[in-house]
Design an enzyme around this catalytic site. Structure first.
Site, short mmCIF file in Angstrom:
data_model
loop_
_atom_site.label_atom_id
_atom_site.label_comp_id
_atom_site.label_asym_id
_atom_site.label_seq_id
_atom_site.Cartn_x
_atom_site.Cartn_y
_atom_site.Cartn_z
N LYS A 133 -9.28 10.48 -6.58
CA LYS A 133 -9.51 10.44 -8.10
C LYS A 133 -10.89 10.92 -8.62
CE LYS A 133 -5.94 6.82 -8.91
NZ LYS A 133 -5.24 7.42 -9.83
N HIS A 180 -5.22 7.75 -1.67
CA HIS A 180 -5.19 8.88 -2.62
C HIS A 180 -6.12 8.05 -3.69
CE1 HIS A 180 -2.03 6.29 -4.56
NE2 HIS A 180 -2.46 6.64 -5.77
N HIS A 238 -6.54 0.21 -1.02
CA HIS A 238 -7.18 0.69 -2.20
C HIS A 238 -8.36 -0.03 -2.88
CE1 HIS A 238 -3.91 3.31 -2.11
NE2 HIS A 238 -2.89 2.69 -2.82
N GLU A 269 -0.93 -2.47 -12.37
CA GLU A 269 0.19 -1.57 -12.75
C GLU A 269 1.12 -2.37 -13.70
OE1 GLU A 269 1.34 0.68 -8.73
OE2 GLU A 269 1.26 -1.55 -8.38
N LYS A 313 1.85 -6.13 -9.97
CA LYS A 313 2.73 -5.40 -10.44
C LYS A 313 3.08 -6.04 -11.82
CE LYS A 313 4.58 -2.92 -6.80
NZ LYS A 313 4.07 -1.45 -7.07
#
Ligand code: NAP
Length: 510
Positions: free
Chosen positions: A203, A199, A261, A237, A361
Site C-alpha cells: 500500500k 499485500h 498484516h 473491516e 470484521k
C-alpha cells in the site's frame, strides 16, 4: 529430497545472503498463476496486471499462464478473465484496445497441482523459452498445495535460477505448520527466490511511512519513548466472512490479520532506520522488532488481549447476520472475529510505550490507520478557559483515503487567546493527481524485477508465529468464549476498556 542449489541469478541488484546481484527494469517474464480461476487471481492479481499493462509497464513478451483443474480452453479462460477485469477495474480505466493487447499475453493450462504427470502441458509452455528469462510461479491456491506444487515444478524441470515463487497467506496455522510449508518450499527454492506476500506492505501509505520517517529529518528524533505516549494500529473491516467462512472459521482474526498484516505494520512503525532499502537491511530491522516483542502468555493474555465475535447488527443502515449465522460456520464455534491487544517492545527506543492493536470484521467503518499519540507539553502557559491543549497526534491513514494527518493546536482567530485543535492534512489522491496504484500492482512488479524488500523473509514469519502462538494457546486453554459485539460497532466494550484503563481512547473518525 536432495536440496537443489542454484547459481547466482543475473538481473537483480541487491545483496542477498551476502551476494550482490543486479537490478533490472521490468524484463521479459512468464508468470504462472496457480489458482488462475480463483477469487484471488480474478479479483486482485489479474486486474492488477491489467493496470500495469495499460500503463505500459509490462514488456510485450511478458506472458501470463493461468493454471487450474477446470477443463476450459484458452478462449473460455479469457472470457472469465475479461469478465473479472470488467467487474474489478474502474469503468473509466478499462479500455477495449488495451484489453486486446493484455489478452494476447494469456495462456491457460488445466492440471491437477497434486499430480506430477498432469504438468506436461505446462512444461510444453516453456519449450524453447530461454533460461535467463524470469519465471514467476504465483501460488494462489490452498497452502496445503504449496509443497507439492514446488516439488512437482522441480520434478518436471521448471525450476531454474531465474524462477521465483510467490506464496499467499495463510502460511500455516501455527509455527510448526508454517515451518513445514517453508521446509517443503525450501527443498526446491532458495530463500532469495521465495516471495511471501503481505499485500498491506504494497500500500502506498505503508511505503510512505518509510519516506515520512527516513526522508524527513523532523520526525525521526520524535519517534521514540519519552516523546510518544502510545501508538494505535487499527485495521477495521465492514465486511463479514465474504463466502470464505470455512477458511475463516478455522483461522480467526489473530491468525488472519494480526500474525501478518498488523505485526508487519508494527515493524515498519517501530524498526530502527535500516542502512538502505535493500531487502536484507529492511528485513533485519523488522526482525529485531519482532524479537523484542514482550511475550504475551498466561495471565498477561487475560489482561492484555480482547477477543470478540460479532452478532447480528447493521452496517450502513442495512441489517447483517451474526457470525454464527454466516454460511460455512460451525455452530457454537469460538472463532474470534475481533482482536485487540496491548503490547510492548522491549528495546531502548520503545521502552514503556504501549502499542495497541485492533482488527475486526463487521466493524463500524472500513478504516486502517496507524496513530502516534505524542506526550502532552511539559508545562502549559495558557490560562484556564483558553480551550485546553489536546495532545499532538500523527495519523497515517491506509484506507479508505490514503493520507497523513497531523493534529496540532492553533489559536482561534479573534480577541483573547482561545486554543483550537486543527489538522494538517495530506490527502494522497488530491496531492498526487491521478489514480493511486493498488498494492498488488506494486508487489507483482517487485516480484518480476526481483525486489523482495516488501516481502516477508522466513525468519520474520516464524518470529511472528512464535509471538502469536502463546496467545492462541492461552485462549484455547480458557473456557470462556469471545465477547459478543453488535455488527456495525467498534467491537466489544472490553476493547474500549483495554485502552481506557490506561487513560486513553481509541482514535475513531468513522
Ligand atoms: P478459490 O477461489 O477457492 O480458488 C482456488 C483456486 O485454486 C481455483 O482456481 C482452483 O481451481 C485452484 N485449485 C484448487 N485445487 C487445485 C488443484 N489441485 N490443482 C490446480 N488448481 C487447483 O480461492 P481464493 O480465494 O482464490 O484463494 C486462494 C488462496 O489465496 C487461499 O489459500 C486463500 O486463503 C489465499 N488468499 C485469498 C485471498 C482472496 O482475496 N481471495 C486473499 C489473500 C489470500 P480448480 O478448482 O478449477 O482447480
Amino acid at each position: 529430497m536432495e536440496r537443489k542449489l542454484h547459481p547466482t541469478p543475473a538481473g537483480y541488484n541487491h545483496t542477498i545472503a551476502g551476494r550482490t546481484v543486479l537490478a533490472s527494469p521490468v524484463c521479459d517474464f512468464d508468470m504462472v498463476v496457480f489458482g488462475g480461476t480463483g477469487d484471488l487471481a480474478l479479483r486482485k492479481l489479474l486486474p492488477a496486471l491489467y493496470y500495469r499493462h495499460a500503463e505500459g509497464q509490462l514488456p510485450d513478451a511478458g506472458r501470463i499462464i493461468g493454471v487450474a483443474r477446470q477443463q476450459i480452453d484458452r478462449a473460455g479462460y479469457l472470457q472469465m478473465v475479461e469478465q473479472a477485469c470488467r467487474t474489478h477495474i474502474a469503468p473509466e480505466d478499462f479500455d477495449d484496445h488495451q484489453w486486446q493487447g493484455f489478452a494476447r499475453r494469456f495462456q491457460y493450462v488445466h492440471l491437477d497441482a497434486g499430480e506430477a504427470e498432469s504438468y506436461r502441458p505446462l512444461v510444453d509452455c516453456f519449450e524453447g523459452v530461454p533460461e535467463h528469462r524470469t519465471r514467476v510461479f504465483y501460488l494462489a491456491t490452498s497452502p496445503l498445495l504449496f509443497g507439492v506444487i514446488c516439488h512437482n515444478l522441480h520434478g518436471v524441470g521448471l525450476v531454474n535460477a531465474m524462477a521465483r515463487v510467490v506464496l499467499e497467506k495463510p502460511l500455516g496455522h501455527d509455527l510448526a505448520s508454517s515451518c513445514e510449508i517453508n521446509d517443503r518450499v525450501g527443498e526446491v527454492f532458495e530463500e532469495y527466490q521465495v516471495y511471501r506476500i503481505d499485500h498491506y506492505l504494497g500500500k502506498e501509505t505503508v511505503q510512505n511511512l518509510l519516506v515520512l520517517r527516513f526522508g524527513n529529518a523532523m520526525f525521526e528524533p520524535l519517534w521514540r519513548s519519552g516523546l510518544i505516549d502510545h501508538v494505535q494500529i487499527t485495521v477495521a473491516e465492514q465486511v463479514g466472512v465474504e463466502g470464505r467462512g470455512d477458511y475463516y472459521d478455522r483461522a480467526g482474526a489473530l491468525r488472519d490479520m494480526v500474525q501478518n498484516h498488523l505485526l508487519q505494520l508494527l515493524c515498519l512503525v517501530a524498526m530502527e532506520p535500516p542502512t538502505s532499502l535493500t531487502p536484507d537491511a529492511v528485513r533485519d530491522e523488522k526482525l529485531k522488532v519482532l524479537r523484542a516483542l514482550r511475550p504475551l502468555a498466561g495471565e498477561s493474555v487475560v489482561t492484555h488481549t480482547v477477543r470478540g465475535q460479532y452478532r447480528a447488527g447493521a452496517i450502513n443502515g442495512q441489517p447483517v447476520p451474526g457470525y454464527l449465522e454466516e454460511p460455512g460456520i460451525a455452530p457454537a464455534r469460538g472463532t474470534e472475529t475481533f482482536v485487540a491487544l496491548k503490547l510492548f517492545i522491549d528495546n531502548w527506543r520503545w521502552g514503556g510505550v504501549p502499542f495497541y492493536l485492533r482488527t475486526g470484521k463487521r466493524l463500524q467503518s472500513r478504516t486502517s490507520e496507524i496513530v502516534l499519540n505524542f506526550k502532552p507539553v511539559p508545562h502549559s502557559i495558557f490560562q484556564e478557559g483558553s480551550g485546553g491543549l489536546a495532545d499532538n497526534r500523527l495519523v497515517l491513514r491506509l484506507q479508505p483515503e490514503e493520507g497523513v494527518k497531523l493534529d496540532m493546536m492553533a489559536k482561534a482567530p479573534g480577541p483573547g487567546m482561545q486554543l483550537k485543535p486543527v489538522h494538517l492534512n495530506l490527502d494522497f489522491a488530491q496531492t498526487f493527481q491521478g489514480r493511486l496504484p493498488g498494492a498488488y500492482e506494486r508487489l507483482l512488479i517487485d516480484v518480476i524485477v526481483g525486489r523482495p524488500t516488501l516481502f516477508m523473509r522466513r525468519d520474520e514469519l516464524e518470529a511472528a508465529w512464535a509471538w502469536v502462538e502463546p496467545i492462541m494457546a492461552a485462549w484455547t486453554a480458557r473456557s470462556d468464549s469471545p465477547k459478543s459485539y453488535n455488527a456495525g460497532t467498534w467491537g466489544p466494550t472490553s476493547s474500549i476498556a483495554l485502552v481506557e484503563r490506561d487513560g486513553f481512547t481509541w482514535h475513531e473518525e468513522g
